[in-house]
Write a protein that holds these residues in place. Sequence first.
Motif, PDB file in Angstrom:
ATOM      1  N   TRP A  20      25.970   2.202 -19.745  1.00  0.00           N
ATOM      2  CA  TRP A  20      24.843   2.966 -20.293  1.00  0.00           C
ATOM      3  C   TRP A  20      23.704   3.042 -19.297  1.00  0.00           C
ATOM      4  CZ3 TRP A  20      20.170   0.325 -21.978  1.00  0.00           C
ATOM      5  CH2 TRP A  20      20.219  -1.065 -21.761  1.00  0.00           C
ATOM      6  N   VAL A  21      22.740   3.933 -19.582  1.00  0.00           N
ATOM      7  CA  VAL A  21      21.566   4.129 -18.724  1.00  0.00           C
ATOM      8  C   VAL A  21      20.328   3.676 -19.478  1.00  0.00           C
ATOM      9  CG1 VAL A  21      20.183   5.742 -17.365  1.00  0.00           C
ATOM     10  CG2 VAL A  21      22.660   6.100 -17.601  1.00  0.00           C
ATOM     11  N   GLU A  22      19.569   2.767 -18.859  1.00  0.00           N
ATOM     12  CA  GLU A  22      18.338   2.260 -19.445  1.00  0.00           C
ATOM     13  C   GLU A  22      17.135   2.995 -18.837  1.00  0.00           C
ATOM     14  OE1 GLU A  22      15.729  -1.925 -19.454  1.00  0.00           O
ATOM     15  OE2 GLU A  22      17.686  -1.822 -18.456  1.00  0.00           O
ATOM     16  N   TYR A  23      16.168   3.329 -19.690  1.00  0.00           N
ATOM     17  CA  TYR A  23      14.905   3.913 -19.239  1.00  0.00           C
ATOM     18  C   TYR A  23      13.810   2.873 -19.518  1.00  0.00           C
ATOM     19  CZ  TYR A  23      17.539   8.257 -19.041  1.00  0.00           C
ATOM     20  OH  TYR A  23      18.468   9.215 -18.738  1.00  0.00           O
ATOM     21  N   PRO A  24      13.525   2.005 -18.544  1.00  0.00           N
ATOM     22  CA  PRO A  24      12.687   0.827 -18.818  1.00  0.00           C
ATOM     23  C   PRO A  24      11.224   1.121 -19.113  1.00  0.00           C
ATOM     24  CG  PRO A  24      13.177   0.995 -16.476  1.00  0.00           C
ATOM     25  CD  PRO A  24      14.008   2.033 -17.155  1.00  0.00           C
ATOM     26  N   TYR A  36      20.912   1.761 -14.222  1.00  0.00           N
ATOM     27  CA  TYR A  36      22.291   2.075 -14.615  1.00  0.00           C
ATOM     28  C   TYR A  36      23.044   0.780 -14.870  1.00  0.00           C
ATOM     29  CZ  TYR A  36      21.402   6.782 -12.738  1.00  0.00           C
ATOM     30  OH  TYR A  36      20.898   8.036 -12.481  1.00  0.00           O
ATOM     31  N   HIS A  37      23.640   0.654 -16.039  1.00  0.00           N
ATOM     32  CA  HIS A  37      24.422  -0.523 -16.404  1.00  0.00           C
ATOM     33  C   HIS A  37      25.897  -0.137 -16.438  1.00  0.00           C
ATOM     34  CE1 HIS A  37      20.997  -3.077 -17.843  1.00  0.00           C
ATOM     35  NE2 HIS A  37      20.439  -1.894 -17.978  1.00  0.00           N
ATOM     36  N   ILE A  50      28.757  -6.709  -4.100  1.00  0.00           N
ATOM     37  CA  ILE A  50      28.462  -5.778  -3.011  1.00  0.00           C
ATOM     38  C   ILE A  50      27.051  -6.051  -2.509  1.00  0.00           C
ATOM     39  CG2 ILE A  50      30.060  -4.049  -3.875  1.00  0.00           C
ATOM     40  CD1 ILE A  50      27.732  -2.513  -5.043  1.00  0.00           C
ATOM     41  N   ALA A  51      26.679  -5.418  -1.398  1.00  0.00           N
ATOM     42  CA  ALA A  51      25.382  -5.698  -0.767  1.00  0.00           C
ATOM     43  C   ALA A  51      24.242  -5.080  -1.571  1.00  0.00           C
ATOM     44  CB  ALA A  51      25.374  -5.153   0.654  1.00  0.00           C
ATOM     45  N   LEU A  52      23.187  -5.863  -1.752  1.00  0.00           N
ATOM     46  CA  LEU A  52      21.990  -5.317  -2.381  1.00  0.00           C
ATOM     47  C   LEU A  52      21.507  -4.092  -1.616  1.00  0.00           C
ATOM     48  CD1 LEU A  52      19.924  -8.539  -3.227  1.00  0.00           C
ATOM     49  CD2 LEU A  52      21.104  -7.035  -4.839  1.00  0.00           C
ATOM     50  N   ASP A  53      20.927  -3.152  -2.333  1.00  0.00           N
ATOM     51  CA  ASP A  53      20.351  -1.908  -1.813  1.00  0.00           C
ATOM     52  C   ASP A  53      21.408  -0.839  -1.543  1.00  0.00           C
ATOM     53  OD1 ASP A  53      18.068  -3.442  -1.889  1.00  0.00           O
ATOM     54  OD2 ASP A  53      17.929  -3.694   0.284  1.00  0.00           O
ATOM     55  N   THR A  54      22.705  -1.143  -1.766  1.00  0.00           N
ATOM     56  CA  THR A  54      23.731  -0.108  -1.657  1.00  0.00           C
ATOM     57  C   THR A  54      23.415   0.984  -2.667  1.00  0.00           C
ATOM     58  OG1 THR A  54      25.404  -1.708  -0.971  1.00  0.00           O
ATOM     59  CG2 THR A  54      26.199   0.383  -1.863  1.00  0.00           C
ATOM     60  N   THR A  55      23.516   2.236  -2.261  1.00  0.00           N
ATOM     61  CA  THR A  55      23.190   3.325  -3.182  1.00  0.00           C
ATOM     62  C   THR A  55      24.382   3.649  -4.079  1.00  0.00           C
ATOM     63  OG1 THR A  55      23.902   5.068  -1.658  1.00  0.00           O
ATOM     64  CG2 THR A  55      21.599   4.339  -1.519  1.00  0.00           C
ATOM     65  N   MET A  56      24.084   4.241  -5.215  1.00  0.00           N
ATOM     66  CA  MET A  56      25.132   4.662  -6.144  1.00  0.00           C
ATOM     67  C   MET A  56      25.555   6.095  -5.808  1.00  0.00           C
ATOM     68  SD  MET A  56      25.068   4.393 -10.329  1.00  0.00           S
ATOM     69  CE  MET A  56      24.515   6.090 -10.600  1.00  0.00           C
ATOM     70  N   ALA A  57      25.872   6.282  -4.514  1.00  0.00           N
ATOM     71  CA  ALA A  57      26.206   7.624  -4.036  1.00  0.00           C
ATOM     72  C   ALA A  57      27.620   8.032  -4.409  1.00  0.00           C
ATOM     73  CB  ALA A  57      26.023   7.692  -2.518  1.00  0.00           C
ATOM     74  N   SER A  58      28.501   7.042  -4.677  1.00  0.00           N
ATOM     75  CA  SER A  58      29.903   7.343  -4.977  1.00  0.00           C
ATOM     76  C   SER A  58      30.542   6.133  -5.627  1.00  0.00           C
ATOM     77  CB  SER A  58      30.658   7.690  -3.692  1.00  0.00           C
ATOM     78  OG  SER A  58      30.689   6.561  -2.826  1.00  0.00           O
ATOM     79  N   ALA A  59      31.742   6.335  -6.175  1.00  0.00           N
ATOM     80  CA  ALA A  59      32.482   5.212  -6.752  1.00  0.00           C
ATOM     81  C   ALA A  59      32.812   4.194  -5.675  1.00  0.00           C
ATOM     82  CB  ALA A  59      33.762   5.731  -7.419  1.00  0.00           C
ATOM     83  N   PHE A  69      28.835   7.626 -14.677  1.00  0.00           N
ATOM     84  CA  PHE A  69      27.793   8.639 -14.744  1.00  0.00           C
ATOM     85  C   PHE A  69      27.782   9.404 -13.428  1.00  0.00           C
ATOM     86  CE2 PHE A  69      26.290   4.278 -14.484  1.00  0.00           C
ATOM     87  CZ  PHE A  69      26.203   3.840 -15.796  1.00  0.00           C
ATOM     88  N   ALA A  70      26.956  10.439 -13.347  1.00  0.00           N
ATOM     89  CA  ALA A  70      26.850  11.209 -12.111  1.00  0.00           C
ATOM     90  C   ALA A  70      26.301  10.323 -10.999  1.00  0.00           C
ATOM     91  CB  ALA A  70      25.936  12.413 -12.327  1.00  0.00           C
ATOM     92  N   ALA A  71      26.760  10.572  -9.774  1.00  0.00           N
ATOM     93  CA  ALA A  71      26.263   9.818  -8.623  1.00  0.00           C
ATOM     94  C   ALA A  71      24.752  10.004  -8.495  1.00  0.00           C
ATOM     95  CB  ALA A  71      26.961  10.277  -7.350  1.00  0.00           C
ATOM     96  N   ASP A  72      24.066   8.960  -8.024  1.00  0.00           N
ATOM     97  CA  ASP A  72      22.610   9.016  -7.865  1.00  0.00           C
ATOM     98  C   ASP A  72      22.249   8.258  -6.594  1.00  0.00           C
ATOM     99  OD1 ASP A  72      19.870   8.909  -7.974  1.00  0.00           O
ATOM    100  OD2 ASP A  72      19.763   8.337 -10.095  1.00  0.00           O
ATOM    101  N   THR A  73      21.939   9.024  -5.539  1.00  0.00           N
ATOM    102  CA  THR A  73      21.633   8.390  -4.249  1.00  0.00           C
ATOM    103  C   THR A  73      20.278   7.702  -4.237  1.00  0.00           C
ATOM    104  OG1 THR A  73      20.750  10.482  -3.412  1.00  0.00           O
ATOM    105  CG2 THR A  73      23.074  10.024  -2.964  1.00  0.00           C
ATOM    106  N   SER A  74      19.468   7.914  -5.283  1.00  0.00           N
ATOM    107  CA  SER A  74      18.163   7.252  -5.351  1.00  0.00           C
ATOM    108  C   SER A  74      18.231   5.966  -6.175  1.00  0.00           C
ATOM    109  CB  SER A  74      17.122   8.196  -5.960  1.00  0.00           C
ATOM    110  OG  SER A  74      17.428   8.492  -7.307  1.00  0.00           O
TER     111      SER A  74
END
Length: 305
Positions: A20-24, A36-37, A50-59, A69-74
């Motif tokens: 799920w996605v949290e909106y804090p 993103y959870h 995995i290494a901290l700060d890795t982006t959620m750019a892909s699986a 969910f959709a990839a999010d590079t931010s």
Amino acid sequence: MSIPYTSEDFTTPRAGGDSWVEYPFIEYGDNSSKVYHMRCTVNKDDYTAIALDTTMASASNADVLALPFAADTSAYFVGDFNHRVKDGALIEFDRQFATIPATNEDYPGTEFFTFPGLPAATSGASIDVSNVSYNSGITTLTTVSAHGMSAGDLFRFIYTYSAGGGIVITSSIYLTCETGTSGSTIKANTTLGTYTITAASVIPNATRGREPTNLSSSTKIINEYFLPGVTTNISTVQDINLFETFQPFLSSSGENVDTLTTVTIPTINDYNQSVNDNNYLVIDCAIERYKGNIYVRKTKEITAK
């Protein structure tokens, strides 16, 4: 009883349907900051962080079979949480990616703060009073020249009166102009007009000053977020500046003081303007970890009084 086994299907973490996605900070009207959870399951022996700060750019970046969910590079990896062994061979955990939150402000209420001392001040010279009278709780003063004040202005009344037995006393009091004050007439809500006053004068627009005073005032907390290595001009946590807390000092020597004057920073005039404008003073500033390597600078401010 379940028999532990290792499945080839879980050699790479699988993000399940309960992700799920949290909106804090939705309570601040912020629907862009997200956490993103990913509720993941993997063979216990195949689990790796995995290494901290890795982006959620892909699986592949997120080290899951498929993104739920959709990839999010931010969004940046901030950690795996709530690990739980299942059936002896699998491990479940919450893989989290967070965006760098937008700045937000919180208004927690009021608190007491010691505000600086203020000197007595005037904006005009003393003007003699030619007549003092009293009626229905209001003292009327007549000055020898126009005083330039109106209802609501503060003035200092200096007077000499006979206390009887040949005793003469000179005293002063700060009073507020009431309705009907104009020209050379001053109306004040005081019983001084019942005294036998032999001489009197006023100092228009005078303030009585004060000692450093502990007062209650409204506060706010400004939260600003930084990810070293990603936020512009922030390479390490040490690059996040802390704001100086409010502390008046002498402009000549830098010595701290607790009462303002014309030669302090801020000056008495600048501070009075801050009070008039309902400006805030910084009373605390700290840096805390928000999630992963994302930090928050929390600046507490209080309304000047």
